[in-house]
Write a protein that holds these residues in place. Structure first.
Motif, short mmCIF file in Angstrom:
data_model
loop_
_atom_site.label_atom_id
_atom_site.label_comp_id
_atom_site.label_asym_id
_atom_site.label_seq_id
_atom_site.Cartn_x
_atom_site.Cartn_y
_atom_site.Cartn_z
N ASP A 31 0.82 -1.22 0.00
CA ASP A 31 0.00 0.00 0.00
C ASP A 31 0.85 1.27 0.00
O ASP A 31 0.34 2.35 0.25
N GLN A 32 2.14 1.12 -0.23
CA GLN A 32 3.12 2.22 -0.26
C GLN A 32 3.25 2.91 1.09
O GLN A 32 3.65 4.07 1.17
N GLU A 33 2.95 2.20 2.16
CA GLU A 33 3.19 2.68 3.52
C GLU A 33 4.49 2.05 4.01
O GLU A 33 4.95 1.06 3.45
N ALA A 34 5.08 2.60 5.05
CA ALA A 34 6.31 2.03 5.59
C ALA A 34 6.09 0.56 5.93
O ALA A 34 5.10 0.20 6.55
N ALA A 35 7.02 -0.28 5.50
CA ALA A 35 6.92 -1.71 5.77
C ALA A 35 7.17 -1.98 7.25
O ALA A 35 8.03 -1.36 7.86
N ASN A 36 6.41 -2.92 7.82
CA ASN A 36 6.61 -3.32 9.21
C ASN A 36 7.29 -4.69 9.24
O ASN A 36 7.59 -5.27 8.20
N GLN A 37 7.53 -5.21 10.44
CA GLN A 37 8.26 -6.47 10.58
C GLN A 37 7.51 -7.64 9.93
O GLN A 37 8.12 -8.47 9.26
N THR A 38 6.22 -7.70 10.09
CA THR A 38 5.44 -8.79 9.48
C THR A 38 5.56 -8.75 7.96
O THR A 38 5.78 -9.78 7.33
#
Length: 189
Positions: A118-125
């Motif tokens: 979604d072009q948001e900052a990637a998280n650990q998951t």
């Protein structure tokens, strides 16, 4: 009241189609394709900016800790960028080729993952799923810090490869899908 002749209606329809295509292509902006290889501008001999961010396992990784090895810093985006996915899929093979081509040096490979689907900052998951999906064996840094770092260190778009020498100095920066080879890294040693 404006009246368009039948020819004028076709022109208006063509304009609407063109505008619709432009809108649909906007999510791909910043994503580099197959034929867009370009060495981007940088100051030769400049140390790369440092970054400490979590990897897909939740461990903090600091880029400057790789000094003493040849580093390939791979700045990549998520699934919204098809060339980025193909480059991620080929990264493990590239790492193996780099290790096989020359036993004189140790090669480090770090991926800075700019965003999720979604072009948001990637998280650990997301980073862990990205690693599993693309069968990667290297650290994948994520978070707002990684996103900011990617934004500050790409000139053209994703994916971008930066070859860094033993002292942490940037030698080559290329924005292209699968933009480097093991031989490119060896030439910089």
């Amino acid at each position: 009241l404006i009246y368009f002749s039948p020819a004028g209606r076709n022109t208006m329809r063509s304009i609407h189609v063109f505008v619709a295509l432009l809108v649909l292509m906007m999510p791909l902006s910043g994503c580099i394709g197959d034929d867009e290889t370009e060495a981007t501008s940088f100051v030769p001999g400049e140390k790369i900016p440092d970054l400490t961010a979590p990897n897909q396992y939740g461990e903090n990784i600091t880029i400057s800790d790789t000094e003493g090895t040849m580093l390939v810093l791979f700045i990549n985006a998520g699934g919204w960028c098809p060339p980025c996915e193909r480059s991620a899929e080929n990264s493990t093979l590239l790492i193996q080729e780099m290790e096989d081509i020359d036993d004189r040096y140790n090669v480090s490979f770090i991926e800075v993952l700019h965003s999720n689907d979604d072009q948001e900052a990637a998280n650990q998951t997301y980073a862990m799923n990205w690693s599993i999906e693309h069968n990667t064996s290297h650290d994948i840094l994520h978070s707002e810090l990684a996103r900011d770092y990617a934004n500050e260190n790409i000139d053209i778009g994703f994916p971008t490869y930066i070859i860094v020498d033993l002292e942490g100095v940037q030698r080559v920066k290329i924005a292209s899908m699968n933009g480097i080879t093991a031989e490119d890294v060896q030439e910089q040693y």
